[in-house]
Design a protein around this motif. Structure first.
Motif, PDB file in Angstrom:
ATOM      1  N   GLN A 198       0.844  -1.206   0.000  1.00  0.00           N
ATOM      2  CA  GLN A 198       0.000   0.000   0.000  1.00  0.00           C
ATOM      3  C   GLN A 198       0.874   1.249   0.000  1.00  0.00           C
ATOM      4  O   GLN A 198       1.586   1.542   0.960  1.00  0.00           O
ATOM      5  N   LEU A 199       0.829   2.001  -1.115  1.00  0.00           N
ATOM      6  CA  LEU A 199       1.594   3.227  -1.267  1.00  0.00           C
ATOM      7  C   LEU A 199       0.721   4.275  -1.926  1.00  0.00           C
ATOM      8  O   LEU A 199      -0.228   3.947  -2.650  1.00  0.00           O
ATOM      9  N   ASP A 200       1.075   5.550  -1.717  1.00  0.00           N
ATOM     10  CA  ASP A 200       0.400   6.577  -2.518  1.00  0.00           C
ATOM     11  C   ASP A 200       1.278   6.867  -3.737  1.00  0.00           C
ATOM     12  O   ASP A 200       2.400   6.349  -3.871  1.00  0.00           O
ATOM     13  N   ASP A 201       0.792   7.711  -4.638  1.00  0.00           N
ATOM     14  CA  ASP A 201       1.513   7.962  -5.881  1.00  0.00           C
ATOM     15  C   ASP A 201       2.896   8.550  -5.639  1.00  0.00           C
ATOM     16  O   ASP A 201       3.867   8.179  -6.313  1.00  0.00           O
ATOM     17  N   ASP A 202       3.025   9.451  -4.692  1.00  0.00           N
ATOM     18  CA  ASP A 202       4.319  10.063  -4.413  1.00  0.00           C
ATOM     19  C   ASP A 202       5.314   9.044  -3.875  1.00  0.00           C
ATOM     20  O   ASP A 202       6.496   9.029  -4.255  1.00  0.00           O
ATOM     21  N   GLN A 203       4.847   8.163  -2.978  1.00  0.00           N
ATOM     22  CA  GLN A 203       5.727   7.129  -2.442  1.00  0.00           C
ATOM     23  C   GLN A 203       6.174   6.163  -3.531  1.00  0.00           C
ATOM     24  O   GLN A 203       7.330   5.722  -3.554  1.00  0.00           O
ATOM     25  N   PHE A 204       5.232   5.844  -4.438  1.00  0.00           N
ATOM     26  CA  PHE A 204       5.584   4.942  -5.538  1.00  0.00           C
ATOM     27  C   PHE A 204       6.585   5.629  -6.467  1.00  0.00           C
ATOM     28  O   PHE A 204       7.547   5.008  -6.944  1.00  0.00           O
ATOM     29  N   SER A 213       2.021   8.673 -15.381  1.00  0.00           N
ATOM     30  CA  SER A 213       0.762   8.406 -14.681  1.00  0.00           C
ATOM     31  C   SER A 213       0.783   7.012 -14.088  1.00  0.00           C
ATOM     32  O   SER A 213       1.507   6.125 -14.565  1.00  0.00           O
ATOM     33  N   TRP A 265      -3.987   2.362 -10.544  1.00  0.00           N
ATOM     34  CA  TRP A 265      -4.074   1.284  -9.558  1.00  0.00           C
ATOM     35  C   TRP A 265      -5.296   0.432  -9.858  1.00  0.00           C
ATOM     36  O   TRP A 265      -6.387   0.953 -10.052  1.00  0.00           O
ATOM     37  N   ARG A 306       9.848  -0.467   0.206  1.00  0.00           N
ATOM     38  CA  ARG A 306      10.116   0.306   1.421  1.00  0.00           C
ATOM     39  C   ARG A 306      11.492  -0.092   1.946  1.00  0.00           C
ATOM     40  O   ARG A 306      11.616  -1.061   2.700  1.00  0.00           O
TER      41      ARG A 306
END
Length: 438
Positions: free
Chosen positions: A362-368, A382, A385, A420
């Motif tokens: 589980q990540l948000d776009d910035d973390q990905f 882009s 998900w 991570r």
């Protein structure tokens, strides 16, 4: 084995025996002396078949061990040498087999057995065939083959002289015990017999791994390729590898098309590497999908090598990033074709600007996006998900890059990186090319 002999260009290279390449008797004797004294007694033994110039299958191994002690499971696989793991009911049986088989020839002057205790405590056999067998499931080796090969009409009941006379090094007969008087004829052996790699096991010092799976070398779910004489090579030559490529990067790209076993960059040919795949069909997929791929400002050229295997390199040179020029990925947990279930999920696609991702927590776009920044490659334009399944621990979706070249570079640099960094557990992201196109 030769560690330092030969011309200067060959020094520092570890020569690896093909299972179809005869070994000198002095080399066989030297290998028999390499026993790990620290291995503990075990009910499973590892048999290394030296000078294995004749086919070895489950039936052959069972004939050898049955008079000594009852075998529960047999797994045949190949690393540097052809090897066999045999699980017995108890340590007494395995110890007796170890002492009786070590140094014995299966056939005259060939297929010499080196016996030692294995490290694993159990063999996992997923199917009964010519290379793996679970005798607790079926004790009759013939019950499955009688429905097929055993009932076919035989046209010739003799072998040509060339087959009957094939063997190892000519010379005086060995003083070792010989288990069988003559090698099997081709009529007696299963056709298109595959080699099975028991992932995580083997090696000269005893092998196996609790819970490991096995990998078909030329079997159905590895694409039907064969590793043997008269068949296509499993080695591909790659040209046009830029300075940002290393062995891991080659693995990250080529693993999309089959199991990558070894990668070796040529010292005297910058930008050139040899890649050994698990089977010839994997090379076919590479030749079909990767020619003329642009990456890091270069254009990849791929072609099948005439070499049968990639040699292990004892002292590899350093690449531009300081990493070694040779890597052995035989035991990698990132193989995507090592079980039938996993292989069926793969879709070999040519590179495009859309990349499919999976095994992402589980990540948000910035973390990905940070994953690609750390890998020093272009960020996707882009991210899409896919809806997660109930109780799913990881997510999947699509990444759209600005160009096909950027997508290829992302696969080379970011595939199998940690989602991570520093987090506990296995969280390496997986990337592959999508059939979706911009």
């Amino acid at each position: 084995m030769s560690w330092g002999s030969g011309p200067p260009s060959k020094r520092g290279r570890l020569e690896v025996y093909s299972p179809y390449q005869p070994m000198m008797q002095t080399e066989v004797d030297a290998e028999l002396e390499k026993i790990n004294p620290n291995l503990k007694e075990n009910h499973i033994i590892l048999l290394t078949v030296l000078n294995a110039i004749h086919p070895i299958n489950v039936e052959t191994v069972h004939k050898i061990v049955a008079p000594i002690a009852e075998a529960l499971r047999i797994v045949i696989f190949q690393k540097v040498f052809l090897q066999v793991l045999v699980e017995f009911k108890d340590v007494a049986g395995s110890t007796k087999a170890l002492h009786e088989l070590h140094g014995a020839d299966i056939y005259p002057n060939s297929c010499t057995l080196k016996a030692e205790y294995a490290k694993t405590d159990r063999l996992n056999v997923k199917r009964n065939d010519s290379q793996t067998w679970d005798f607790t499931v079926s004790k009759n080796l013939c019950e499955e083959s009688e429905n097929g090969r055993g009932k076919r009409k035989t046209l010739l009941n003799h072998m040509p002289l060339s087959a009957a006379s094939s063997g190892g090094e000519p010379g005086p007969a060995s003083s070792r015990t010989t288990l069988f008087d003559s090698p099997p004829s081709a009529i007696d052996m299963p056709q298109n017999q595959p080699y099975i790699n028991y992932m995580g096991g083997g090696g000269s010092g005893g092998g196996g791994g609790s819970g490991s799976s096995y990998d078909s070398w030329g079997g159905g779910y590895s694409g039907g390729g064969m590793r043997g004489p008269g068949n296509l090579s499993c080695v591909v030559m790659v040209y046009g590898l830029g300075s940002r490529f290393n062995c891991q990067g080659v693995f990250n790209l080529f693993c999309l098309y089959g199991n990558v076993l070894k990668v070796s960059f040529m010292k005297n040919k910058p930008g050139c590497a040899m890649v050994e795949m698990s089977d010839a069909a994997a090379v076919d997929r590479i030749l079909q999908n990767l020619p003329n791929t642009e990456v890091f400002g270069e254009t990849l050229c791929v072609e099948r090598s005439r070499k049968r295997f990639v040699e292990n390199i004892r002292s590899p040179h350093e690449l531009h990033d300081g990493s070694p020029s040779f890597a052995n990925f035989s035991d990698s947990r990132n193989h995507r074709y090592d079980t039938e279930e996993k292989a069926m999920k793969n879709r070999a696609m040519p590179p495009g600007n859309v990349v499919h991702f999976f095994n992402v927590p589980q990540l948000d776009d910035d973390q990905f996006g940070d994953i690609f920044k750390r890998a020093k490659c272009s960020n996707p334009k882009s991210i899409k998900w896919f809806e997660a399944k109930p109780k799913a621990k990881t997510l999947t979706g699509l990444l759209k890059f600005g160009s096909t070249e950027q997508a290829v570079e992302a696969v080379v640099l970011a595939n199998h990186t940690q989602a991570r960094p520093g987090a506990s557990g296995y969280n390496e992201i997986k990337l592959c090319f999508s059939k979706s196109r911009d």
